[in-house]
Enzyme design. Sequence first.
Site, PDB file in Angstrom:
ATOM      1  N   GLU A 192       0.826  -1.204   0.000  1.00 33.31           N
ATOM      2  CA  GLU A 192       0.000   0.000   0.000  1.00 33.31           C
ATOM      3  C   GLU A 192       0.864   1.260   0.000  1.00 33.31           C
ATOM      4  O   GLU A 192       0.507   2.259  -0.621  1.00 33.31           O
ATOM      5  CB  GLU A 192      -0.975  -0.001   1.169  1.00 33.31           C
ATOM      6  CG  GLU A 192      -2.056  -1.062   1.068  1.00 33.31           C
ATOM      7  CD  GLU A 192      -2.908  -0.954  -0.186  1.00 33.31           C
ATOM      8  OE1 GLU A 192      -3.109   0.157  -0.712  1.00 33.31           O
ATOM      9  OE2 GLU A 192      -3.394  -2.004  -0.652  1.00 33.31           O
TER      10      GLU A 192
ATOM     11  N   TYR B 246      -6.892   4.914   4.739  1.00 32.91           N
ATOM     12  CA  TYR B 246      -6.972   3.897   3.687  1.00 32.91           C
ATOM     13  C   TYR B 246      -6.047   2.716   3.978  1.00 32.91           C
ATOM     14  O   TYR B 246      -6.469   1.555   3.931  1.00 32.91           O
ATOM     15  CB  TYR B 246      -6.649   4.487   2.303  1.00 32.91           C
ATOM     16  CG  TYR B 246      -6.705   3.427   1.238  1.00 32.91           C
ATOM     17  CD1 TYR B 246      -7.918   3.045   0.688  1.00 32.91           C
ATOM     18  CD2 TYR B 246      -5.548   2.753   0.838  1.00 32.91           C
ATOM     19  CE1 TYR B 246      -7.991   2.030  -0.259  1.00 32.91           C
ATOM     20  CE2 TYR B 246      -5.616   1.733  -0.099  1.00 32.91           C
ATOM     21  CZ  TYR B 246      -6.832   1.382  -0.645  1.00 32.91           C
ATOM     22  OH  TYR B 246      -6.904   0.369  -1.570  1.00 32.91           O
TER      23      TYR B 246
ATOM     24  N   ASP C 246     -10.446   4.931  -0.745  1.00 32.26           N
ATOM     25  CA  ASP C 246      -9.450   5.892  -1.216  1.00 32.26           C
ATOM     26  C   ASP C 246     -10.139   7.121  -1.808  1.00 32.26           C
ATOM     27  O   ASP C 246     -11.361   7.221  -1.835  1.00 32.26           O
ATOM     28  CB  ASP C 246      -8.482   5.246  -2.210  1.00 32.26           C
ATOM     29  CG  ASP C 246      -9.101   4.938  -3.564  1.00 32.26           C
ATOM     30  OD1 ASP C 246     -10.316   5.135  -3.740  1.00 32.26           O
ATOM     31  OD2 ASP C 246      -8.362   4.504  -4.454  1.00 32.26           O
TER      32      ASP C 246
END
Length: 126
Positions: free
Chosen positions: A12, A95, A113
């Site tokens: 991520e 997120y 997001d």
Amino acid sequence: SNSLAYRVLVSESMLQQTQVATVMGYYNRFIEQFPTIQSLGNAELEDVMTLWSGLGYYRRARLLHQAARRILEHHDGVVPRSEKELLAIPGIGPYTCGAIRSIAFNDAAPAVDGNVNRILTRLFAL
């Protein structure tokens, strides 16, 4: 598992503002060099930055390194599960927190997001 939570954190972090196709090679090399949160947290920042070189947005690499160190120092090397603890770690926002909780721990946690947020805002005229 801690291994999966660490890998989600790395992926991520790399995927912020970068396409999956670009990240794939970097991710594999990064995990090969730093297979655990301990190996990343104990690494020199210069080594992390060298491996990240070419991926761009270098602040992400610094924050990821800080996150690993924070997890080692404050959580005995175990990626925390709770939202509150995750959000206190450098570089982990809502997120990434949701992604770690939902993917690594199978928690019912949102990972919304900016793109999803924009769609929902337009759809529901918020």
